[in-house]
Scaffold this motif. Sequence first.
Motif, mmCIF file in Angstrom:
data_model
loop_
_atom_site.group_PDB
_atom_site.id
_atom_site.type_symbol
_atom_site.label_atom_id
_atom_site.label_comp_id
_atom_site.label_asym_id
_atom_site.label_seq_id
_atom_site.Cartn_x
_atom_site.Cartn_y
_atom_site.Cartn_z
ATOM 1 N N ARG A 43 0.758 -1.114 0.020
ATOM 2 C CA ARG A 43 0.098 -0.115 0.023
ATOM 3 C C ARG A 43 0.858 1.269 -0.121
ATOM 4 O O ARG A 43 1.958 1.194 0.532
ATOM 5 C CB ARG A 43 -0.795 0.079 1.163
ATOM 6 C CG ARG A 43 -2.058 -1.267 1.356
ATOM 7 C CD ARG A 43 -3.024 -1.026 2.122
ATOM 8 N NE ARG A 43 -3.972 -1.969 1.913
ATOM 9 C CZ ARG A 43 -4.999 -2.310 1.089
ATOM 10 N NH1 ARG A 43 -5.257 -1.285 0.464
ATOM 11 N NH2 ARG A 43 -5.803 -3.116 1.049
ATOM 12 N N GLN A 76 -12.753 3.786 -10.803
ATOM 13 C CA GLN A 76 -12.149 4.330 -9.483
ATOM 14 C C GLN A 76 -13.049 4.518 -8.337
ATOM 15 O O GLN A 76 -13.010 4.313 -7.030
ATOM 16 C CB GLN A 76 -11.331 5.525 -9.748
ATOM 17 C CG GLN A 76 -9.950 5.213 -10.441
ATOM 18 C CD GLN A 76 -9.287 6.570 -10.908
ATOM 19 O OE1 GLN A 76 -9.582 7.316 -10.137
ATOM 20 N NE2 GLN A 76 -8.394 6.300 -11.960
ATOM 21 N N ALA A 200 -13.065 1.932 -4.599
ATOM 22 C CA ALA A 200 -12.064 2.068 -3.742
ATOM 23 C C ALA A 200 -11.484 3.241 -3.633
ATOM 24 O O ALA A 200 -10.653 3.683 -2.853
ATOM 25 C CB ALA A 200 -10.845 1.138 -4.437
ATOM 26 N N TYR A 201 -11.989 4.349 -4.223
ATOM 27 C CA TYR A 201 -11.294 5.791 -4.417
ATOM 28 C C TYR A 201 -12.626 6.667 -4.362
ATOM 29 O O TYR A 201 -13.688 6.448 -5.032
ATOM 30 C CB TYR A 201 -10.341 6.073 -5.320
ATOM 31 C CG TYR A 201 -9.353 5.224 -5.567
ATOM 32 C CD1 TYR A 201 -8.111 5.367 -4.770
ATOM 33 C CD2 TYR A 201 -9.323 4.086 -6.312
ATOM 34 C CE1 TYR A 201 -7.143 4.631 -4.887
ATOM 35 C CE2 TYR A 201 -8.062 3.083 -6.310
ATOM 36 C CZ TYR A 201 -7.097 3.167 -5.363
ATOM 37 O OH TYR A 201 -5.910 2.514 -5.503
ATOM 38 N N THR A 214 -8.414 11.413 -7.366
ATOM 39 C CA THR A 214 -8.860 10.421 -6.611
ATOM 40 C C THR A 214 -8.040 9.963 -5.289
ATOM 41 O O THR A 214 -6.930 10.013 -5.630
ATOM 42 C CB THR A 214 -9.698 9.227 -6.843
ATOM 43 O OG1 THR A 214 -8.949 8.315 -7.605
ATOM 44 C CG2 THR A 214 -10.821 9.542 -8.425
ATOM 45 N N ARG A 216 -7.766 7.254 -1.824
ATOM 46 C CA ARG A 216 -8.289 5.855 -1.080
ATOM 47 C C ARG A 216 -9.445 6.203 -0.184
ATOM 48 O O ARG A 216 -9.417 6.894 0.694
ATOM 49 C CB ARG A 216 -7.086 5.039 -0.328
ATOM 50 C CG ARG A 216 -7.586 3.561 -0.466
ATOM 51 C CD ARG A 216 -6.403 2.815 -0.044
ATOM 52 N NE ARG A 216 -5.602 3.220 1.102
ATOM 53 C CZ ARG A 216 -4.147 3.129 1.127
ATOM 54 N NH1 ARG A 216 -3.762 2.394 0.182
ATOM 55 N NH2 ARG A 216 -3.588 3.550 2.269
ATOM 56 N N HIS A 220 -13.592 1.012 2.202
ATOM 57 C CA HIS A 220 -13.798 0.225 0.947
ATOM 58 C C HIS A 220 -14.122 -1.197 1.671
ATOM 59 O O HIS A 220 -13.272 -1.716 2.413
ATOM 60 C CB HIS A 220 -12.813 0.290 0.048
ATOM 61 C CG HIS A 220 -13.111 -0.276 -1.268
ATOM 62 N ND1 HIS A 220 -14.179 -0.243 -2.013
ATOM 63 C CD2 HIS A 220 -12.243 -1.319 -2.015
ATOM 64 C CE1 HIS A 220 -14.223 -1.015 -2.965
ATOM 65 N NE2 HIS A 220 -12.958 -1.760 -3.091
ATOM 66 N N ARG A 225 -8.442 -4.745 -3.102
ATOM 67 C CA ARG A 225 -8.478 -3.713 -4.004
ATOM 68 C C ARG A 225 -8.098 -2.274 -3.277
ATOM 69 O O ARG A 225 -8.172 -2.174 -2.290
ATOM 70 C CB ARG A 225 -9.810 -3.519 -4.707
ATOM 71 C CG ARG A 225 -10.303 -4.674 -5.319
ATOM 72 C CD ARG A 225 -9.541 -4.800 -6.803
ATOM 73 N NE ARG A 225 -10.120 -6.082 -7.379
ATOM 74 C CZ ARG A 225 -11.162 -6.128 -8.208
ATOM 75 N NH1 ARG A 225 -11.952 -5.057 -8.485
ATOM 76 N NH2 ARG A 225 -11.420 -7.454 -8.769
ATOM 77 N N GLY A 226 -7.385 -1.561 -4.245
ATOM 78 C CA GLY A 226 -7.206 -0.002 -3.744
ATOM 79 C C GLY A 226 -6.060 -0.233 -3.097
ATOM 80 O O GLY A 226 -5.996 0.322 -1.775
ATOM 81 N N CYS A 231 -5.080 8.368 -7.026
ATOM 82 C CA CYS A 231 -4.819 8.333 -8.615
ATOM 83 C C CYS A 231 -4.989 9.581 -9.017
ATOM 84 O O CYS A 231 -6.017 10.179 -8.810
ATOM 85 C CB CYS A 231 -5.968 7.146 -8.958
ATOM 86 S SG CYS A 231 -5.787 5.783 -8.351
ATOM 87 N N SER A 514 -6.411 1.055 -11.707
ATOM 88 C CA SER A 514 -6.172 1.874 -10.479
ATOM 89 C C SER A 514 -6.425 1.058 -9.226
ATOM 90 O O SER A 514 -5.594 1.334 -8.289
ATOM 91 C CB SER A 514 -7.421 2.859 -10.714
ATOM 92 O OG SER A 514 -7.489 3.515 -11.700
ATOM 93 N N GLU A 515 -7.321 0.023 -9.139
ATOM 94 C CA GLU A 515 -7.596 -0.484 -7.828
ATOM 95 C C GLU A 515 -6.629 -1.821 -7.883
ATOM 96 O O GLU A 515 -6.874 -2.549 -6.755
ATOM 97 C CB GLU A 515 -9.106 -0.849 -7.760
ATOM 98 C CG GLU A 515 -9.820 -1.716 -8.666
ATOM 99 C CD GLU A 515 -11.157 -1.925 -8.597
ATOM 100 O OE1 GLU A 515 -11.821 -1.257 -7.659
ATOM 101 O OE2 GLU A 515 -11.722 -2.641 -9.283
#
Length: 521
Positions: A43, A76, A200-201, A214, A216, A220, A225-226, A231, A514-515
């Motif tokens: 992450r 996203q 996720a965003y 975006t 996080r 979520h 994911r994410g 992003c 993205s995720e």
Amino acid sequence: MKNDVLTDALGLSRRALLLGSAGMLAVGALGGRARAQEMTPKRGGHLVFGLDTASSSDSIDPAFYTESYMYTVGFQLFNTLVEIGESSELVPSLAESWEPTRPDGSEWRFKIRKGVQFHNGKELDANDVIYSINHHRGPDSKSGAKGSLEAITEIKATGPMEVTITLVGGNADFPYTLTDYHLGIGPDGGDFTKGIGTGAYTLETFQPGVRALTKRFENHWNPDRGFVDSCETLAMSDPTARMAALVSGQVHIINRVDPKMAGRLASMSGVKVFSTPANTMYCFPMRCDMAPFDNVDMRQAMKHAIDREIILKNGYGGAGIVGNDTPIPNWSPYYSADVPKNSYDPDKARSLIQKAGFSGPIELSVSDNGFPGSVDAAQLFRNSASAAGIDITVNRVPSDGYWDEVWMKKPFCASNWSVRPTVDAMLSLILQTGAPWNETYWSNPAFDQLIISARAELDETKRKAIYHDAQVILAQEAGELIPIFVDQQNASTDRIQGIKGIPGGGDMGGYRLSEKVWFES
């Protein structure tokens, strides 16, 4: 970013520009430092995309997404009920499970996932799903998903976390319909332009045609994911500028790498190229409701006046396959190899255009937003058509506003479509009578009936036979001129991990990179 950054970094020469990329197109990463095994996701970090197809008329509302830039931004923010998995299978997302409640597949029950939170704090329930799907229905809807949802006769909550959808007829593939990037789920009664979903965003900033930012969403529902903190999705229409931005480190992922440059780019340290084979069709739709293409002989003349092999070889380095004016690529189990080929035949094209009684120039409007390299492809088309006595005038139009001002308005233009996960999705989206994105305005009742019959047919042998007949009609009568299916080639820095292809699910990992991706360190 100046384009000379790319020139210096790649050492461009005439030879380099002619380098193709055939033979290096398996789904996955190429170039950069090899990895013996995939690393555990990490992450953190700020991920930057440089993507084409953005427009000043873009909207956060999923109903109006038209191209890969907004597909990427949209995923996203929003989740769909189901997704396409890495083996083209259906996998759960906001729906935990689904099943037909009638033997012919004319009714489906979806169990909604519990404990999912929207960005505004509301918890997901059945009413949110109903509201979100109905957002695309109705006589006044302009949604790109309207056509695929017209088979729905009723959608209702059969429990707080259960939705039942009834269709006008049987449809064995209906759950695939709900993977569409237009069908992101938002809160009941909400404004989709606010970008409030379960993704996720969360949305920070959106400047249409320029940039989306975006961050996080800490609540979520999916821990797998994410991975990045934020992003940034930048609009970059020029392919050379995108490559320059990647090489200089301004962005981490770019789409639609120039096929002539893919091999050279992949050989660079710190960069990798990845692709989805024959995943996108490039086409020149002819409006069948406007002269001169309201004449079937005229449409057939154009189909025999284009040298498809030359366009694929010279324009895209052979990175793809030749098409036959149906949206079904040769890797599909429903592709019919024995459909008569619309091969390049100047004499036949000349005879057909004389039969149609047409003379004079034909204007072809093109832009890189229609499809990358469409200007060069149109020039090659012009050259091959001239041998048949057909005069094509290539009109290069601005990329910005292309989908609002040119596409589905001009009688002859450039367009492209990602191959959908089912044949029914492709046919009903762009070729069925009255479909909102029927870009050729073609209407054929016999073809429409074939779509309906195949949709409800559970016997695979019979279904293939129906789709065979549909492909014959398309090749011989329809207004879609589909010369090639291209391998969509994209690139990233080698710090990016987690990139995987989704055959039939869309480019760039089904537009969900993205995720799914993370930074190596």
